[in-house]
Motif scaffolding. Sequence first.
Motif, short mmCIF file in Angstrom:
data_model
loop_
_atom_site.label_atom_id
_atom_site.label_comp_id
_atom_site.label_asym_id
_atom_site.label_seq_id
_atom_site.Cartn_x
_atom_site.Cartn_y
_atom_site.Cartn_z
N SER A 20 0.84 -1.20 0.00
CA SER A 20 0.00 0.00 0.00
C SER A 20 0.88 1.26 0.00
O SER A 20 0.50 2.29 -0.57
CB SER A 20 -0.98 -0.07 1.16
N LEU A 21 2.08 1.15 0.59
CA LEU A 21 3.03 2.28 0.55
C LEU A 21 3.41 2.62 -0.89
O LEU A 21 3.42 3.79 -1.28
CB LEU A 21 4.27 1.92 1.37
N VAL A 22 3.73 1.57 -1.66
CA VAL A 22 4.13 1.80 -3.06
C VAL A 22 3.05 2.58 -3.79
O VAL A 22 3.32 3.56 -4.50
CB VAL A 22 4.42 0.45 -3.75
N LYS A 23 1.79 2.15 -3.57
CA LYS A 23 0.69 2.82 -4.26
C LYS A 23 0.50 4.25 -3.75
O LYS A 23 0.17 5.16 -4.50
CB LYS A 23 -0.60 2.01 -4.08
N SER A 24 0.73 4.42 -2.43
CA SER A 24 0.50 5.74 -1.84
C SER A 24 1.49 6.80 -2.29
O SER A 24 1.23 7.99 -2.13
CB SER A 24 0.55 5.64 -0.31
N THR A 25 2.64 6.37 -2.84
CA THR A 25 3.61 7.39 -3.26
C THR A 25 3.01 8.29 -4.34
O THR A 25 3.48 9.40 -4.55
CB THR A 25 4.90 6.76 -3.81
N THR A 26 1.93 7.84 -5.00
CA THR A 26 1.32 8.65 -6.06
C THR A 26 0.66 9.92 -5.52
O THR A 26 0.37 10.82 -6.30
CB THR A 26 0.26 7.84 -6.83
N VAL A 27 0.40 9.98 -4.21
CA VAL A 27 -0.18 11.22 -3.68
C VAL A 27 0.78 12.39 -3.88
O VAL A 27 0.37 13.55 -3.83
CB VAL A 27 -0.55 11.14 -2.17
N GLY A 28 2.06 12.08 -4.12
CA GLY A 28 3.04 13.13 -4.36
C GLY A 28 2.63 14.08 -5.48
O GLY A 28 3.01 15.26 -5.46
N ASN A 29 1.83 13.58 -6.43
CA ASN A 29 1.44 14.44 -7.55
C ASN A 29 0.62 15.64 -7.09
O ASN A 29 0.58 16.67 -7.76
CB ASN A 29 0.77 13.62 -8.66
N ALA A 30 0.00 15.53 -5.89
CA ALA A 30 -0.81 16.64 -5.38
C ALA A 30 0.05 17.85 -5.00
O ALA A 30 -0.43 18.98 -4.97
CB ALA A 30 -1.63 16.18 -4.17
N ILE A 31 1.31 17.61 -4.67
CA ILE A 31 2.18 18.74 -4.31
C ILE A 31 3.35 18.84 -5.30
O ILE A 31 4.44 19.28 -4.95
CB ILE A 31 2.67 18.68 -2.85
N ALA A 32 3.07 18.40 -6.54
CA ALA A 32 4.01 18.60 -7.65
C ALA A 32 5.35 17.90 -7.47
O ALA A 32 6.38 18.39 -7.90
CB ALA A 32 4.22 20.09 -7.91
N VAL A 33 5.33 16.72 -6.80
CA VAL A 33 6.52 15.88 -6.85
C VAL A 33 6.40 15.10 -8.16
O VAL A 33 5.41 14.42 -8.39
CB VAL A 33 6.56 14.90 -5.66
N SER A 34 7.40 15.21 -9.04
CA SER A 34 7.21 14.69 -10.39
C SER A 34 7.46 13.20 -10.45
O SER A 34 8.31 12.72 -11.18
CB SER A 34 8.10 15.43 -11.37
N GLU A 35 6.69 12.46 -9.63
CA GLU A 35 6.75 11.00 -9.73
C GLU A 35 5.97 10.58 -10.98
O GLU A 35 5.46 11.44 -11.71
CB GLU A 35 6.28 10.32 -8.44
N ILE A 36 5.80 9.28 -11.19
CA ILE A 36 5.33 8.83 -12.50
C ILE A 36 3.90 9.25 -12.84
O ILE A 36 3.61 9.54 -14.00
CB ILE A 36 5.55 7.30 -12.66
N THR A 37 3.00 9.32 -11.83
CA THR A 37 1.63 9.75 -12.21
C THR A 37 1.64 11.23 -12.60
O THR A 37 0.99 11.63 -13.55
CB THR A 37 0.60 9.56 -11.06
N TYR A 38 2.40 12.02 -11.86
CA TYR A 38 2.50 13.45 -12.18
C TYR A 38 3.07 13.62 -13.58
O TYR A 38 2.53 14.36 -14.41
CB TYR A 38 3.41 14.12 -11.15
N ALA A 39 4.14 12.89 -13.87
CA ALA A 39 4.78 12.98 -15.19
C ALA A 39 3.80 12.53 -16.27
O ALA A 39 3.71 13.16 -17.33
CB ALA A 39 6.04 12.13 -15.21
N SER A 40 3.04 11.47 -15.99
CA SER A 40 2.10 10.97 -16.99
C SER A 40 1.01 12.00 -17.28
O SER A 40 0.63 12.21 -18.42
CB SER A 40 1.46 9.66 -16.52
N ILE A 41 0.53 12.62 -16.21
CA ILE A 41 -0.51 13.65 -16.39
C ILE A 41 0.03 14.79 -17.27
O ILE A 41 -0.64 15.27 -18.18
CB ILE A 41 -1.00 14.18 -15.03
N MET A 42 1.29 15.17 -17.00
CA MET A 42 1.93 16.22 -17.81
C MET A 42 1.93 15.84 -19.29
O MET A 42 1.66 16.66 -20.16
CB MET A 42 3.38 16.42 -17.37
N VAL A 43 2.23 14.57 -19.55
CA VAL A 43 2.33 14.14 -20.94
C VAL A 43 0.94 14.02 -21.57
O VAL A 43 0.68 14.54 -22.65
CB VAL A 43 3.09 12.80 -21.05
#
Lengths: 248, 267
Positions: free
Chosen positions: A182-205
Amino acid sequence: MQDMNLTSLFIELMARLGLNYEFLATGYEAQIWRDGFLTTLYLVAVTIPVSLIVGLIFAACLTSNRPWLSAPVRGFVELTRNTPTLVQLMFSFLVLNTVVSNMVGGAQNNPLSPFFWVVAVVGLHVAALHAEAIRGGIEAVPSSMIEAARGMGFSPFEIMRYVQIPLAFRSSLPAIVNGLISLVKSTTVGNAIAVSEITYASIMVWTQRDNVVELMIVLLAFFSLINFVVARVGSWVERRLAIPGYGL
Amino acid sequence: MTASPETETNTAIVKLEDVHLSFGQTQVLKGIDLTIYKGDAFSIIGPSGSGKSTILRCINALVTPQSGKITVAGTRVDQLTKESERIQLRKRVGIVFQQYNLFPHLTVLDNIVLAPTKILGADKTATVKLARELLEKVRLSEKADAYPGQLSGGQQQRVAIARALAMKPELVLFDEVTSALDPETVGEVLWVIRDLIRDGMTSILVTHEMRFAEEISDTVVFTENGRIVDHGSPQQIFHTADNPRIRQFVGGLSGGGRGAVRDGEGI
């Protein structure tokens, strides 16, 4: 050039299937996306040990007979367990981070990055889950075994270190692995504060390219792969630590 | 001063004077007086709930009585105020429990080596050597690398005794160490304890093995309801006691066939 050819071959093949991966041939978007993978892996690699170490410390505090240790941790565990991680992250970043900035005389002096806050919030959130699992394991150690250790001159800390934690860790391992997944999945919350993890990067693209399905496929495969590895490592550790002739 | 041949070498190693202890409202010990001499085998017998095990826990500072004097190997246990001081005492007094309580995640050898190396800070190589000697003594050399879960109850209890001895204690307390064992394995544990007593280890036993207590003890006390009802030589307690309660208790327990089987095995 070999690399370039492979990329264009891939784009070509995918295009025949109706999937649009053209952005891979560009410099900028492909770079953001590749960095997104690395950031997620980096987040996972840093947050897992943080959650385990803090979880262990929390569990030790929860089971100590000292109220000044157990009460604050109990409060924190309840708060973290019962509130959304996303809200915690926003609170930490928008409130706590601002407080820190004000204390050090401005945001330019604040050493705490959004990345730090994701590690702290997700790490501590999962640590609270680990702590509950380990606490259960610690309390399951028979009191007669603890008395035997006391009788030999073990201090409370030594009993924790040499008897309770080794046994509790084994019995709580399945729950800990669940927590890590569940930790691995939770790292995606980073996109809410502009940490450019993979979901954030994907949204950008995909906001530029309108290729949500294409990126989703990769995104889902990527997280599945990480968690497959986490689960496999977990069961390997479980097998390694199995005690012959004992029910764990 | 007395006729006992050991008198001149005898020094009290454990002395309890008027020890009172309660858990909440329950009075467990109601004025216990005991003197145990160095090198003696001392047995405490009596019905369940009479406070026998609690006496051992007082000697080892696992519980603290409300009043009374306890002296163990020169230390006034009742005056210890800090847990760290009690820990220092426990390192010098071995205790073996009914439920063996070996650490299940460690091999037999590691169970024995853990406390001396981590708690006493003893040298690892020397401790491993000592542990192997002790395993030989309890006849379990071939089980050094086994885990407790792979051993029978009797074997686990012998490892527990070796583990206590590895701390080089000044005396050893045995708390009903055969009560959880089946009749066939009781003998192998008693054999080890008998050996230990012959080697001169001061031993205090809480036991329901009447024949064994009679055979190995220098002194036997009978406890009931938190008091010492009588004490004396095994001969006095088991054969010539005036107290009808003791005669009833001793007669009721030692008459059966189980004792005979164990005796044959033990010797």
